[in-house]
Motif scaffolding. Structure first.
Motif, PDB file in Angstrom:
ATOM      1  N   LEU A 250       3.100   4.861   9.626  1.00 37.13           N
ATOM      2  CA  LEU A 250       2.222   4.233   8.640  1.00 37.13           C
ATOM      3  C   LEU A 250       1.037   5.139   8.397  1.00 37.13           C
ATOM      4  O   LEU A 250       0.314   5.490   9.332  1.00 37.13           O
ATOM      5  CB  LEU A 250       1.742   2.866   9.135  1.00 37.13           C
ATOM      6  CG  LEU A 250       0.709   2.135   8.273  1.00 37.13           C
ATOM      7  CD1 LEU A 250       1.277   1.823   6.900  1.00 37.13           C
ATOM      8  CD2 LEU A 250       0.247   0.856   8.963  1.00 37.13           C
ATOM      9  N   ARG A 251       0.841   5.533   7.170  1.00 41.25           N
ATOM     10  CA  ARG A 251      -0.301   6.365   6.793  1.00 41.25           C
ATOM     11  C   ARG A 251      -1.303   5.482   6.058  1.00 41.25           C
ATOM     12  O   ARG A 251      -0.945   4.714   5.166  1.00 41.25           O
ATOM     13  CB  ARG A 251       0.139   7.540   5.925  1.00 41.25           C
ATOM     14  CG  ARG A 251       1.212   8.397   6.587  1.00 41.25           C
ATOM     15  CD  ARG A 251       1.621   9.567   5.725  1.00 41.25           C
ATOM     16  NE  ARG A 251       0.532  10.517   5.613  1.00 41.25           N
ATOM     17  CZ  ARG A 251       0.525  11.537   4.742  1.00 41.25           C
ATOM     18  NH1 ARG A 251       1.517  11.686   3.893  1.00 41.25           N
ATOM     19  NH2 ARG A 251      -0.477  12.380   4.714  1.00 41.25           N
ATOM     20  N   THR A 252      -2.571   5.606   6.443  1.00 37.00           N
ATOM     21  CA  THR A 252      -3.576   4.739   5.825  1.00 37.00           C
ATOM     22  C   THR A 252      -3.664   4.964   4.320  1.00 37.00           C
ATOM     23  O   THR A 252      -4.027   4.052   3.577  1.00 37.00           O
ATOM     24  CB  THR A 252      -4.951   4.958   6.470  1.00 37.00           C
ATOM     25  OG1 THR A 252      -5.296   6.351   6.404  1.00 37.00           O
ATOM     26  CG2 THR A 252      -4.935   4.528   7.931  1.00 37.00           C
ATOM     27  N   ALA A 253      -3.296   6.149   3.861  1.00 36.66           N
ATOM     28  CA  ALA A 253      -3.312   6.420   2.423  1.00 36.66           C
ATOM     29  C   ALA A 253      -2.290   5.567   1.680  1.00 36.66           C
ATOM     30  O   ALA A 253      -2.419   5.343   0.471  1.00 36.66           O
ATOM     31  CB  ALA A 253      -3.029   7.901   2.168  1.00 36.66           C
ATOM     32  N   ASP A 254      -1.277   5.078   2.395  1.00 37.73           N
ATOM     33  CA  ASP A 254      -0.237   4.265   1.767  1.00 37.73           C
ATOM     34  C   ASP A 254      -0.515   2.773   1.853  1.00 37.73           C
ATOM     35  O   ASP A 254       0.253   1.970   1.319  1.00 37.73           O
ATOM     36  CB  ASP A 254       1.115   4.558   2.421  1.00 37.73           C
ATOM     37  CG  ASP A 254       1.554   5.998   2.230  1.00 37.73           C
ATOM     38  OD1 ASP A 254       1.193   6.591   1.205  1.00 37.73           O
ATOM     39  OD2 ASP A 254       2.252   6.528   3.121  1.00 37.73           O
ATOM     40  N   LEU A 255      -1.593   2.386   2.537  1.00 36.79           N
ATOM     41  CA  LEU A 255      -1.903   0.966   2.665  1.00 36.79           C
ATOM     42  C   LEU A 255      -2.315   0.372   1.326  1.00 36.79           C
ATOM     43  O   LEU A 255      -3.153   0.940   0.626  1.00 36.79           O
ATOM     44  CB  LEU A 255      -3.046   0.764   3.657  1.00 36.79           C
ATOM     45  CG  LEU A 255      -2.716   0.747   5.143  1.00 36.79           C
ATOM     46  CD1 LEU A 255      -4.005   0.779   5.948  1.00 36.79           C
ATOM     47  CD2 LEU A 255      -1.899  -0.494   5.502  1.00 36.79           C
ATOM     48  N   PRO A 256      -1.758  -0.779   0.946  1.00 41.98           N
ATOM     49  CA  PRO A 256      -2.272  -1.472  -0.242  1.00 41.98           C
ATOM     50  C   PRO A 256      -3.750  -1.806  -0.062  1.00 41.98           C
ATOM     51  O   PRO A 256      -4.221  -2.024   1.060  1.00 41.98           O
ATOM     52  CB  PRO A 256      -1.419  -2.742  -0.292  1.00 41.98           C
ATOM     53  CG  PRO A 256      -0.179  -2.400   0.468  1.00 41.98           C
ATOM     54  CD  PRO A 256      -0.625  -1.474   1.555  1.00 41.98           C
ATOM     55  N   ALA A 257      -4.474  -1.871  -1.156  1.00 45.39           N
ATOM     56  CA  ALA A 257      -5.927  -2.064  -1.085  1.00 45.39           C
ATOM     57  C   ALA A 257      -6.295  -3.335  -0.339  1.00 45.39           C
ATOM     58  O   ALA A 257      -7.275  -3.371   0.399  1.00 45.39           O
ATOM     59  CB  ALA A 257      -6.508  -2.089  -2.500  1.00 45.39           C
ATOM     60  N   ARG A 258      -5.498  -4.391  -0.490  1.00 44.87           N
ATOM     61  CA  ARG A 258      -5.864  -5.660   0.154  1.00 44.87           C
ATOM     62  C   ARG A 258      -5.812  -5.545   1.674  1.00 44.87           C
ATOM     63  O   ARG A 258      -6.521  -6.252   2.387  1.00 44.87           O
ATOM     64  CB  ARG A 258      -4.955  -6.789  -0.323  1.00 44.87           C
ATOM     65  CG  ARG A 258      -3.482  -6.602  -0.008  1.00 44.87           C
ATOM     66  CD  ARG A 258      -2.671  -7.702  -0.682  1.00 44.87           C
ATOM     67  NE  ARG A 258      -1.241  -7.601  -0.413  1.00 44.87           N
ATOM     68  CZ  ARG A 258      -0.416  -6.813  -1.086  1.00 44.87           C
ATOM     69  NH1 ARG A 258      -0.899  -6.043  -2.064  1.00 44.87           N
ATOM     70  NH2 ARG A 258       0.868  -6.785  -0.804  1.00 44.87           N
ATOM     71  N   TYR A 259      -4.980  -4.642   2.233  1.00 45.66           N
ATOM     72  CA  TYR A 259      -4.895  -4.482   3.668  1.00 45.66           C
ATOM     73  C   TYR A 259      -5.998  -3.588   4.208  1.00 45.66           C
ATOM     74  O   TYR A 259      -6.300  -3.609   5.392  1.00 45.66           O
ATOM     75  CB  TYR A 259      -3.537  -3.910   4.065  1.00 45.66           C
ATOM     76  CG  TYR A 259      -2.388  -4.821   3.730  1.00 45.66           C
ATOM     77  CD1 TYR A 259      -2.503  -6.201   3.863  1.00 45.66           C
ATOM     78  CD2 TYR A 259      -1.189  -4.309   3.275  1.00 45.66           C
ATOM     79  CE1 TYR A 259      -1.454  -7.038   3.549  1.00 45.66           C
ATOM     80  CE2 TYR A 259      -0.129  -5.136   2.969  1.00 45.66           C
ATOM     81  CZ  TYR A 259      -0.266  -6.504   3.101  1.00 45.66           C
ATOM     82  OH  TYR A 259       0.775  -7.333   2.798  1.00 45.66           O
ATOM     83  N   LEU A 260      -6.593  -2.800   3.355  1.00 53.02           N
ATOM     84  CA  LEU A 260      -7.735  -1.997   3.780  1.00 53.02           C
ATOM     85  C   LEU A 260      -8.958  -2.861   4.020  1.00 53.02           C
ATOM     86  O   LEU A 260      -9.838  -2.513   4.796  1.00 53.02           O
ATOM     87  CB  LEU A 260      -8.049  -0.929   2.729  1.00 53.02           C
ATOM     88  CG  LEU A 260      -7.020   0.186   2.581  1.00 53.02           C
ATOM     89  CD1 LEU A 260      -7.378   1.069   1.401  1.00 53.02           C
ATOM     90  CD2 LEU A 260      -6.929   1.005   3.857  1.00 53.02           C
ATOM     91  N   ARG A 261      -9.015  -4.026   3.367  1.00 48.75           N
ATOM     92  CA  ARG A 261     -10.170  -4.902   3.519  1.00 48.75           C
ATOM     93  C   ARG A 261     -10.114  -5.717   4.796  1.00 48.75           C
ATOM     94  O   ARG A 261     -11.134  -6.071   5.357  1.00 48.75           O
ATOM     95  CB  ARG A 261     -10.271  -5.835   2.305  1.00 48.75           C
ATOM     96  CG  ARG A 261     -10.608  -5.122   1.008  1.00 48.75           C
ATOM     97  CD  ARG A 261     -10.967  -6.135  -0.059  1.00 48.75           C
ATOM     98  NE  ARG A 261      -9.857  -7.014  -0.384  1.00 48.75           N
ATOM     99  CZ  ARG A 261      -8.964  -6.761  -1.337  1.00 48.75           C
ATOM    100  NH1 ARG A 261      -9.038  -5.632  -2.023  1.00 48.75           N
ATOM    101  NH2 ARG A 261      -7.987  -7.625  -1.586  1.00 48.75           N
ATOM    102  N   THR A 262      -8.907  -6.032   5.269  1.00 45.17           N
ATOM    103  CA  THR A 262      -8.799  -6.874   6.452  1.00 45.17           C
ATOM    104  C   THR A 262      -7.451  -6.701   7.091  1.00 45.17           C
ATOM    105  O   THR A 262      -6.480  -6.371   6.421  1.00 45.17           O
ATOM    106  CB  THR A 262      -8.992  -8.366   6.095  1.00 45.17           C
ATOM    107  OG1 THR A 262      -8.802  -9.133   7.282  1.00 45.17           O
ATOM    108  CG2 THR A 262      -8.014  -8.843   5.041  1.00 45.17           C
ATOM    109  N   GLY A 263      -7.389  -6.902   8.406  1.00 47.81           N
ATOM    110  CA  GLY A 263      -6.114  -6.875   9.099  1.00 47.81           C
ATOM    111  C   GLY A 263      -5.468  -8.236   9.175  1.00 47.81           C
ATOM    112  O   GLY A 263      -4.434  -8.393   9.810  1.00 47.81           O
ATOM    113  N   ALA A 264      -6.047  -9.245   8.513  1.00 43.35           N
ATOM    114  CA  ALA A 264      -5.569 -10.608   8.702  1.00 43.35           C
ATOM    115  C   ALA A 264      -4.136 -10.786   8.227  1.00 43.35           C
ATOM    116  O   ALA A 264      -3.317 -11.404   8.893  1.00 43.35           O
ATOM    117  CB  ALA A 264      -6.488 -11.582   7.967  1.00 43.35           C
ATOM    118  N   THR A 265      -3.821 -10.258   7.035  1.00 43.57           N
ATOM    119  CA  THR A 265      -2.485 -10.468   6.505  1.00 43.57           C
ATOM    120  C   THR A 265      -1.451  -9.814   7.388  1.00 43.57           C
ATOM    121  O   THR A 265      -0.418 -10.379   7.706  1.00 43.57           O
ATOM    122  CB  THR A 265      -2.388  -9.921   5.068  1.00 43.57           C
ATOM    123  OG1 THR A 265      -3.381 -10.566   4.278  1.00 43.57           O
ATOM    124  CG2 THR A 265      -1.018 -10.193   4.478  1.00 43.57           C
TER     125      THR A 265
END
Length: 277
Positions: A250-265
């Protein structure tokens, strides 16, 4: 334990559940040997006593502890209940983190015992390995997992780690047919490009197993894929844990924006019993 950019004053704050939940807990990085021993006891309870893993005893290790040669190089993240008048503090969740600098000292990543990671060498400077995660059976809720992932996300931002690797395990109580079927299904849609693909040292013989079963991905794997993780190779067979281990990146550059805001999902989607080893 010198690689985390986390002094006591800047460590992740305690994360507590709602007042209606019992009892409160905190998230801390292990600072003493007894902290690590508590995590190892929890791992033994989950992996060995509950899931039936067969671990190899290490010299000098007390009974009832899951210990391997990487533990001394890793940072250990703990979820711990707060003590009360009639109950001492108890470690109820843990994750271990092998940082890039620690991996160099250890001679490699745990994943390299199962996979040839040669093609990932360009990522190593900012590549962290997560593993040996588990949660006590009485605390397998989204809140506990969220607490772990919130602290991990904070550490990744502080230390500028851009890539996560780990092995996601699928049980082989059916002889491996479910794991082979899951691999066949997921590899069609979630494989990394060829430059990131790795080779298993002890491959699961998928060609000799059924690959047509309708298998739902474990919550851990489903959560990773939702976050943009990719499979980077066919599964390896881990005879000690009797699992098929899928290598994930998993590369942080590939994270959807909503997952960058929180780890909750992501936390809500992951398997609270066992994640990456």
């Amino acid at each position: 334990m010198i690689d985390l950019n986390l002094s006591p004053s800047s460590a992740p704050p305690a994360i507590q559940p709602r007042a209606s939940e019992r009892p409160d807990f905190e998230v801390v990085w292990a600072r003493h040997e007894e902290d690590v021993r508590a995590a190892q006891r929890l791992r033994y309870d989950v992996f060995v006593s509950e899931l039936g893993a067969r671990i190899r005893p290490q010299p000098g290790v007390p009974p009832g502890h899951d210990v391997d040669i990487f533990d001394n190089f890793c940072e250990h993240l703990l979820v711990r209940t707060l003590p009360s008048d009639d109950r001492p503090a108890e470690v109820i969740g843990t994750y271990r983190v092998l940082t890039p600098a620690a991996a160099r000292r250890a001679g490699g990543y745990y994943s390299e015992t199962e996979f040839d990671l040669t093609r990932l060498r360009s990522l190593r400077e900012h590549m962290v390995e997560l593993g040996r995660s588990c949660v006590h059976r009485d605390w397998r809720s989204g809140g506990t997992i969220l607490a772990l992932w919130s602290a991990l996300g904070d550490a990744m931002r502080r230390n500028q780690w851009h890539t996560v690797i780990g092995c996601a395990s699928v049980g082989m109580h059916d002889g491996g047919h479910a794991a082979a079927s899951l691999w066949n299904r997921l590899s069609a849609a979630h494989m990394a490009s060829i430059e990131w693909q790795v080779r298993a040292r002890l491959p699961l013989p998928v060609d000799d197993l059924r690959q047509d079963l309708r298998v739902e991905p474990p919550a851990l794997i489903k959560g990773y894929l939702r976050c943009g993780a990719k499979l980077i190779g066919p599964p390896a067979w881990d005879p000690d844990f009797n699992t098929a281990d899928l290598p994930l990146l998993l590369r942080t550059a590939d994270l959807p924006a909503r997952y960058l805001r929180t780890g909750a999902t992501f936390a809500a989607a992951t398997d609270p019993r066992r994640t990456c080893r």
